[in-house]
Design a protein around this motif. Sequence first.
Motif, mmCIF file in Angstrom:
data_model
loop_
_atom_site.group_PDB
_atom_site.id
_atom_site.type_symbol
_atom_site.label_atom_id
_atom_site.label_comp_id
_atom_site.label_asym_id
_atom_site.label_seq_id
_atom_site.Cartn_x
_atom_site.Cartn_y
_atom_site.Cartn_z
ATOM 1 N N ARG A 204 -4.585 10.152 -2.525
ATOM 2 C CA ARG A 204 -4.841 8.885 -3.203
ATOM 3 C C ARG A 204 -4.041 7.750 -2.571
ATOM 4 N NH1 ARG A 204 -7.969 9.188 -7.337
ATOM 5 N NH2 ARG A 204 -7.335 7.261 -8.360
ATOM 6 N N ALA A 205 -4.520 6.540 -2.819
ATOM 7 C CA ALA A 205 -3.859 5.329 -2.331
ATOM 8 C C ALA A 205 -3.692 4.351 -3.488
ATOM 9 C CB ALA A 205 -4.673 4.688 -1.219
ATOM 10 N N LEU A 206 -2.576 3.624 -3.475
ATOM 11 C CA LEU A 206 -2.320 2.583 -4.464
ATOM 12 C C LEU A 206 -2.114 1.263 -3.732
ATOM 13 C CD1 LEU A 206 -1.661 1.557 -7.337
ATOM 14 C CD2 LEU A 206 0.731 2.179 -6.893
ATOM 15 N N LEU B 277 0.850 -1.186 0.000
ATOM 16 C CA LEU B 277 0.000 0.000 0.000
ATOM 17 C C LEU B 277 0.882 1.232 0.000
ATOM 18 C CD1 LEU B 277 -2.773 1.482 0.398
ATOM 19 C CD2 LEU B 277 -2.327 1.317 2.869
ATOM 20 N N PHE B 278 0.691 2.102 -0.995
ATOM 21 C CA PHE B 278 1.364 3.392 -1.071
ATOM 22 C C PHE B 278 0.326 4.486 -0.848
ATOM 23 C CE2 PHE B 278 4.064 0.537 -3.449
ATOM 24 C CZ PHE B 278 5.366 0.974 -3.181
ATOM 25 N N LEU B 279 0.650 5.448 -0.009
ATOM 26 C CA LEU B 279 -0.232 6.579 0.251
ATOM 27 C C LEU B 279 0.409 7.857 -0.265
ATOM 28 C CD1 LEU B 279 -1.335 5.844 3.941
ATOM 29 C CD2 LEU B 279 -2.482 5.164 1.815
ATOM 30 N N GLU C 210 -6.125 1.706 -7.608
ATOM 31 C CA GLU C 210 -5.780 3.076 -7.229
ATOM 32 C C GLU C 210 -7.091 3.811 -6.964
ATOM 33 O OE1 GLU C 210 -3.671 7.138 -8.908
ATOM 34 O OE2 GLU C 210 -3.036 5.200 -9.739
ATOM 35 N N ALA C 211 -7.182 4.446 -5.809
ATOM 36 C CA ALA C 211 -8.450 5.058 -5.415
ATOM 37 C C ALA C 211 -8.225 6.293 -4.564
ATOM 38 C CB ALA C 211 -9.289 4.035 -4.635
#
Length: 296
Positions: free
Chosen positions: A248-250, A240-242, A286-287
């Motif tokens: 956004r988050a990936l 998880l990347f923030l 991605e959201a």
Amino acid sequence: MTPSPYHAGERQLQQRLGEVPVADRHAPAIRPTIPASVAAQLRQQPLVIASSLDATGRVWTSAVQGTPGFARSSHPTQLALDLALAVPAREDVLWANLARHPAVSLLFIDFPTKWRFRVNGRARATAPGWVVDIDQAFLNCPKYLADHLAALPGAGVVSVAPRTAGPGAPPDLAAWLRRADSFFVGSSDGAQALDTAYRGGPAGFVQFEAAGSLLVPDYAGNSMYNSLGNFALCDAAGLLFLDPTAGRALQLTGRAELLWSESTGPVAPTGGPGRHWRFTPEAWVEAPLPAALPFC
């Protein structure tokens, strides 16, 4: 004699690297309970990182946000997540995963104070949310936590771009990695117990390889080897990347591989150990984050 909190994979890493004595000194900190002082700190947190298993056994790592108090421990062996106080992210895979399988791992992290606490256990639905029966809970040291400042009121960002998803890796993964100074990794021991960990370094410390995989340096840490010990037993992993500046988050789910040869990368980026691990994405989401992150 108190049984060791470490499983076979963690012990394998500790023995191979000659770090059993250090790991054993840390072992008493891993308990099936939350101390009262930590319970008070948990009630102040607006963010928790959670790892879960999907129907095919893949690991996904998610960000859950809410009003402080949405996560609380009123009993030392339990942690409650009150969804009435959480900011809804109904499309996140976490909720469907918990409905199918109770294994969950939670990481609470406060960047401005560099405080973090891990809870691993099994979740069960109970109004108005979920209760986690704790198997392991412990504090982590602040080593390698990136310097993020607390955001000023009203200064946060919430993305308006839509949610996107697909197989493999997203087309803009290299750009994410160039600016990322931290990420979270969820892993499994193969017996369906999970762990969630933080990884940090200078921006761009995760390398994007030509084949589309990620090369991650492994820095010297607390000698527990929770993530790498899981990788030794089961290669399923979720990243998880923030991005607090974009809101956004990936999420990436895929396979992790331990790399023991120092020829896989320069020693300097690892601070000396020369160890790396490789992550190969199998699917991504991605959201927009449900709410602005409390740090920038």
